[in-house]
Scaffold this active site. Structure first.
Site, short mmCIF file in Angstrom:
data_model
loop_
_atom_site.label_atom_id
_atom_site.label_comp_id
_atom_site.label_asym_id
_atom_site.label_seq_id
_atom_site.Cartn_x
_atom_site.Cartn_y
_atom_site.Cartn_z
N GLU A 173 0.81 -1.22 0.00
CA GLU A 173 0.00 0.00 0.00
C GLU A 173 0.85 1.28 0.00
O GLU A 173 0.72 2.14 0.89
CB GLU A 173 -0.98 -0.03 1.17
CG GLU A 173 -1.95 -1.21 1.04
CD GLU A 173 -3.08 -1.23 2.07
OE1 GLU A 173 -3.04 -0.43 3.02
OE2 GLU A 173 -4.00 -2.07 1.92
N GLU A 318 -4.84 -8.55 -0.29
CA GLU A 318 -5.57 -8.33 0.97
C GLU A 318 -7.03 -8.09 0.63
O GLU A 318 -7.34 -7.38 -0.32
CB GLU A 318 -5.05 -7.12 1.75
CG GLU A 318 -3.72 -7.30 2.42
CD GLU A 318 -3.35 -6.08 3.28
OE1 GLU A 318 -4.28 -5.37 3.74
OE2 GLU A 318 -2.15 -5.84 3.46
#
Length: 545
Positions: A173, A318
């Site tokens: 991220e 995820e």
């Protein structure tokens, strides 16, 4: 069985779901993409006995093939440091202990390269209770040496043929400031040097990114760093009118194509929410509509198909109903039904959808204050399985041949054994959102669990083995629902060892029943399903027909 594109006409749309399955129909391949990868917190947690015990059961019962976690290069793994004389010291003993154990359990690492070791980090202690160094390395050449030495060590220890089965993802991220105190251009450069290092070791090794956070419906990530002035905060009535798109994926693919860089897979994290990280704190913290995940997967598939890398695999490394490790919905039955519904809707779109995470041994914001604290895990800290665990266990029972699907069920057959496996579920239409998040207390989660009306499943199975058993397993509010079992024993704040033993037994106690096909190999079955129930039906096809 009716295809999803043409859902069945129900006798009474509010009460009955009708399902007809021919056990000998031709079918098409069914890829178990949902169990290819599962998530965990950080590498150091994998040294714990309970973490390893939980993974052992998750692999055995849910069939997970790869596990991904943060913190491979964090200081508590002692991989890299610079001594007083300026020499680079590499130490893989802790990493070896983790990876040896993973491979011994029959699961492979989905390697996340990150975050920076302290001695390479431009900034330190940017994220999580365990103080991850979420910043670019201050020396990209040193970072490339770290990647090279790590891979060379693994080649020497496990062999290059084994490593060709692994995946190597660059960072986590990087669009979010706590995870990457840098710019998009700096991340793309980090990807370039990392990918080049991977391919220099062996061209067959698979590398990808950008591992960005959940979809957004505005221009906050259009520039080099997040622009908070571009945030759109929508209410529940307007949230789904917006156009939700992945972050940085197109820019990443364009950059790689322009530079001639390899992209073996594309990754991102399609949480169906309007926020990405608890600490991020922006947005109304709402979940999107109940079809958000399948819709996002289809959009990603189209994007990659139209890119310079149409053959790249697509791994969503995820995913969960929300990105909070303190969301009480994670502990309850609706979260399990959400998994079943989303997985069914996403069939045929991606190569993996990694549930975050398999265990509540997870310390991003520290340890949970109580047994059921809304942690991500399929399994609680002391080893009590949640309804979400059963969802993956039941999904794992599906075969490798898809006989058909509807909006409420998937029917399959195992090509080797001829066993039929059907997964049906009741996601009540009264809840039109991905299961709502429940913070601070269980009020929203409890309300969601009480929402909906019962439905009846009418099942017509044909071409079964004559007289053979047909087995039904039900997960519902009173069977296999650990948190309700805990409540029935008085919600003890610190369960005794005896209470935990009882909880483990009750958490495993789904409802089982048996029926039999007639002498013609047919069974007509009626099963009432309470809201949020999941039903697994197994039988054997008549292979002598």
């Amino acid at each position: 069985m009716t295809d999803l594109a043409n859902p069945p006409r129900l006798q009474d749309d509010s009460e009955v779901d009708v399902l007809a399955v021919d056990a000998l129909s031709t079918g098409t391949p069914l890829d178990h993409y949902w169990s290819r990868v599962v998530g965990a917190g950080r590498a150091h947690e994998a040294l714990r006995a309970d973490w390893q015990d939980h993974l052992t059961r998750a692999v055995a019962d849910c069939g997970f093939e790869y596990v991904r976690f943060h913190g491979l290069f964090h200081d508590d793994m002692f991989v890299y440091r610079i001594d007083a004389d300026g020499n680079e010291i590499f130490n893989f003993q802790y990493v070896d202990a983790v990876f040896d154990r993973l491979l011994g359990l029959g699961i492979r690492p989905f390697v996340e390269f990150g975050f920076s070791p302290g001695d390479l980090a431009r900034e330190k202690n940017t994220v999580f209770w365990w103080n991850g160094h979420g910043s670019p390395p201050k020396d990209y050449d040193a970072w490339q040496r770290l990647i090279t030495r790590t891979l060379e060590h693994w080649v020497a220890r496990y062999g290059i043929n084994e490593l060709t089965h692994w995946y190597f993802e660059v960072w986590n991220e990087p669009n979010l400031d706590p995870f990457f105190r840098g710019t998009r251009s700096e991340y793309l450069q980090l990807y370039a040097v990392s990918a080049q290092a991977v391919k220099a070791v062996d061209s067959r090794l698979r590398v990808g990114g950008p591992a960005t956070s959940n979809f957004v419906a505005d221009q906050r990530f259009a520039g080099e760093t997040e622009d908070v002035t571009q945030h759109i905060v929508a209410g529940p009535d307007t949230l789904d009118q917006l156009d939700w798109n992945p972050v940085w994926v197109e820019a990443f693919l364009e950059f790689a194509a322009e530079r001639g860089l390899p992209v073996d897979f594309v990754s991102c994290h399609p949480y169906p929410t309007d926020w990405a990280l608890d600490e991020h704190g922006r947005g109304a913290k709402l979940t999107r509509n109940s079809e958000a995940t399948p819709s996002d997967l289809r959009k990603l598939r189209r994007l990659i198909d139209a890119s310079a890398f149409p053959d790249a695999e697509l791994h969503l490394t995820e995913w969960n109903s929300s990105s909070s490790s303190r969301d009480h919905t994670h502990d309850q039955l609706p979260a399990a039904t959400f998994i079943a519904k989303a997985v069914n809707g996403g069939l045929g779109q991606v190569d993996s959808l990694a549930y975050w995470t398999f265990t509540d041994v997870f310390e991003e914001v520290g340890a949970g204050d109580e047994l059921f604290h809304g942690g991500f895990g399929l399994i609680t800290l002391p080893g009590v399985v949640k309804p979400t665990f059963h969802a993956y266990r039941m999904l794992h029972r599906l075969g490798d041949t898809l006989l058909g699907r509807t909006t409420f069920a998937v029917a399959s057959r195992h090509s080797r054994s001829g066993q039929i496996a059907i997964l049906a579920y009741h996601y009540p239409p009264e809840v039109d959102r991905s299961v709502p998040a429940s913070f601070d207390n269980r009020q929203v989660a409890d309300l969601t669990a009480r929402t909906g009306s019962p439905r009846r499943l009418e099942l017509d199975l044909t071409n079964l083995a004559p007289g053979s058993g047909v087995f039904t397993e039900i997960l519902d509010a009173t069977h296999g629902n650990a948190i309700e079992a805990w409540r029935r024993m008085g919600s003890p704040s610190a369960p005794t060892r005896e209470q935990l033993d009882q909880l483990r037994m009750m958490a495993d106690s789904t409802h089982l029943r048996t029926a039999h096909a007639d002498r013609h190999g047919r069974l007509r079955l009626q099963q009432d399903l309470a809201p949020w129930s999941i039903c697994l039906i197994t039988a054997v096809a008549n292979r002598t027909s």
